[in-house]
Scaffold this motif. Structure first.
Motif, PDB file in Angstrom:
ATOM      1  N   UNK A 151       0.797  -1.214   0.000  1.00 18.30           N
ATOM      2  CA  UNK A 151       0.000   0.000   0.000  1.00 18.30           C
ATOM      3  C   UNK A 151       0.829   1.263   0.000  1.00 18.30           C
ATOM      4  N   UNK A 152       2.161   1.108   0.108  1.00 19.39           N
ATOM      5  CA  UNK A 152       3.054   2.272   0.150  1.00 19.39           C
ATOM      6  C   UNK A 152       2.915   3.126  -1.111  1.00 19.39           C
ATOM      7  N   UNK A 153       2.892   2.455  -2.270  1.00 25.12           N
ATOM      8  CA  UNK A 153       2.800   3.192  -3.539  1.00 25.12           C
ATOM      9  C   UNK A 153       1.474   3.944  -3.626  1.00 25.12           C
ATOM     10  N   UNK A 154       0.363   3.294  -3.189  1.00 23.79           N
ATOM     11  CA  UNK A 154      -0.937   3.978  -3.215  1.00 23.79           C
ATOM     12  C   UNK A 154      -0.907   5.223  -2.333  1.00 23.79           C
ATOM     13  N   UNK A 155      -0.302   5.099  -1.147  1.00 30.13           N
ATOM     14  CA  UNK A 155      -0.239   6.237  -0.228  1.00 30.13           C
ATOM     15  C   UNK A 155       0.598   7.375  -0.812  1.00 30.13           C
ATOM     16  N   UNK A 156       1.725   7.026  -1.443  1.00 28.87           N
ATOM     17  CA  UNK A 156       2.573   8.041  -2.073  1.00 28.87           C
ATOM     18  C   UNK A 156       1.830   8.727  -3.217  1.00 28.87           C
ATOM     19  N   UNK A 157       1.132   7.915  -4.040  1.00 33.43           N
ATOM     20  CA  UNK A 157       0.367   8.488  -5.160  1.00 33.43           C
ATOM     21  C   UNK A 157      -0.737   9.415  -4.652  1.00 33.43           C
ATOM     22  N   UNK A 158      -1.375   9.042  -3.542  1.00 34.88           N
ATOM     23  CA  UNK A 158      -2.431   9.900  -2.988  1.00 34.88           C
ATOM     24  C   UNK A 158      -1.840  11.225  -2.531  1.00 34.88           C
ATOM     25  N   UNK A 159      -0.655  11.183  -1.921  1.00 32.99           N
ATOM     26  CA  UNK A 159       0.002  12.419  -1.477  1.00 32.99           C
ATOM     27  C   UNK A 159       0.408  13.283  -2.674  1.00 32.99           C
ATOM     28  N   UNK A 160       0.922  12.635  -3.723  1.00 35.54           N
ATOM     29  CA  UNK A 160       1.307  13.370  -4.936  1.00 35.54           C
ATOM     30  C   UNK A 160       0.097  14.062  -5.570  1.00 35.54           C
ATOM     31  N   UNK A 161      -1.022  13.324  -5.670  1.00 33.24           N
ATOM     32  CA  UNK A 161      -2.232  13.896  -6.279  1.00 33.24           C
ATOM     33  C   UNK A 161      -2.817  15.004  -5.408  1.00 33.24           C
TER      34      UNK A 161
END
Length: 290
Positions: A151-161
């Protein structure tokens, strides 16, 4: 000091801090949950827009509407990625990584908007990066596939967006917050409709529907109303500080109700992330005395 504005924003952030808790109890995947959230928010905020009479004084600009549509795409993707992170990892870890967004704003500002990266901002970025490594226990992952599945990538993508949402929304000056959110959530409905599997809504319990509608009406509609109604009367610095109520509530709920027990390194990681963010938004002492 606007006590009413402070109270509204604090309540809004406290309620929003429970969104992770609500999300994992809906029994619905991220895309379908965000779709329902967009519908509820569009209905609620458009009603508030008309009730308050804002639609009569709205100043429309084709350029700003297009900018708001772009902002809406980032906002909806931010929600989807955050909810997917909640599905794969603890709320505390996901919300801590998600709150790296202000750091990404600084990085994007220096790369694309030619804003100068200060020593303070660079230090905060490094501190937060170290915190994110500690919080996901990266030493436990033996492959890229394991890291992605965590889930790390999803969390990073959410922060980026979320960071891209903040940057694109800064360019909108004339549209009211109500019309902006109406456009953004309407965009969300159009975006997610082709990808939504409506069979996931069959067989849901009353409890599931309570949490589903709660994420739409309470966490999006009501919270956004309180948020927009309060930030107009509060200084930016105070708004930035009060937003820390959101992750604080999320982490407390995760620990007290969902029995999340962070390791010593994860605690250090959480402290580094929020310490770095607070260091970034803290008003310098010289300005405080001006």
């Amino acid at each position: 000091m606007n006590v009413g504005g402070i109270a509204k924003l604090t309540i809004a952030m406290a309620i929003f801090g429970s969104i992770g808790f609500f999300t994992i109890h809906t029994g619905v995947p991220a895309v379908e949950l965000v779709f329902v959230r967009c519908i509820c928010a569009t209905i609620f905020l458009s009603l508030m827009w008309f009730i308050t009479g804002g639609h009569r004084t709205e100043i429309w600009s084709k350029k700003e509407v297009l900018q708001t549509c772009l902002c809406g795409i980032f906002l909806v993707l931010n929600w989807v990625f955050l909810f997917k992170a909640f599905e794969a990892m603890s709320i505390s870890v996901a919300i801590s990584i998600y709150n790296l967004a202000p750091i990404f704003v600084l990085i994007f500002g220096s790369l694309f908007l030619k804003e100068k990266m200060t020593i303070r901002a660079l230090t905060a970025t490094i501190v937060c990066f170290l915190g994110s490594i500690l919080i996901v226990n990266i030493e436990n992952f033996q492959s890229i596939e394991q890291l992605v599945g965590s889930g790390f990538v999803w969390a990073i993508l959410s922060a980026l967006c979320y960071a891209l949402t903040m940057i694109t929304s800064k360019t909108v000056k004339q549209l009211s917050p109500y019309s902006m959110t109406f456009i953004q959530t309407a965009i969300g409905i159009a975006m997610l409709l082709p990808f939504s599997d409506f069979t996931v809504f069959t067989g849901l319990s009353v409890s599931n529907w309570f949490y589903i509608l709660g994420t739409g009406l309470i966490h999006t509609g009501f919270v956004y109303y309180l948020f927009f109604d309060s930030i107009r009367n509060l200084p930016t610095f105070l708004v930035s500080v009060l937003t820390f109520v959101d992750p604080l509530v999320a982490i407390l709920l995760d620990i007290l109700i969902l029995s999340f027990v962070p390791t010593s390194l994860q605690v250090v990681g959480i402290l580094l992330i929020f310490g770095g963010i607070f260091f970034t938004i803290r008003k310098p002492s010289k300005q405080a005395h001006d």
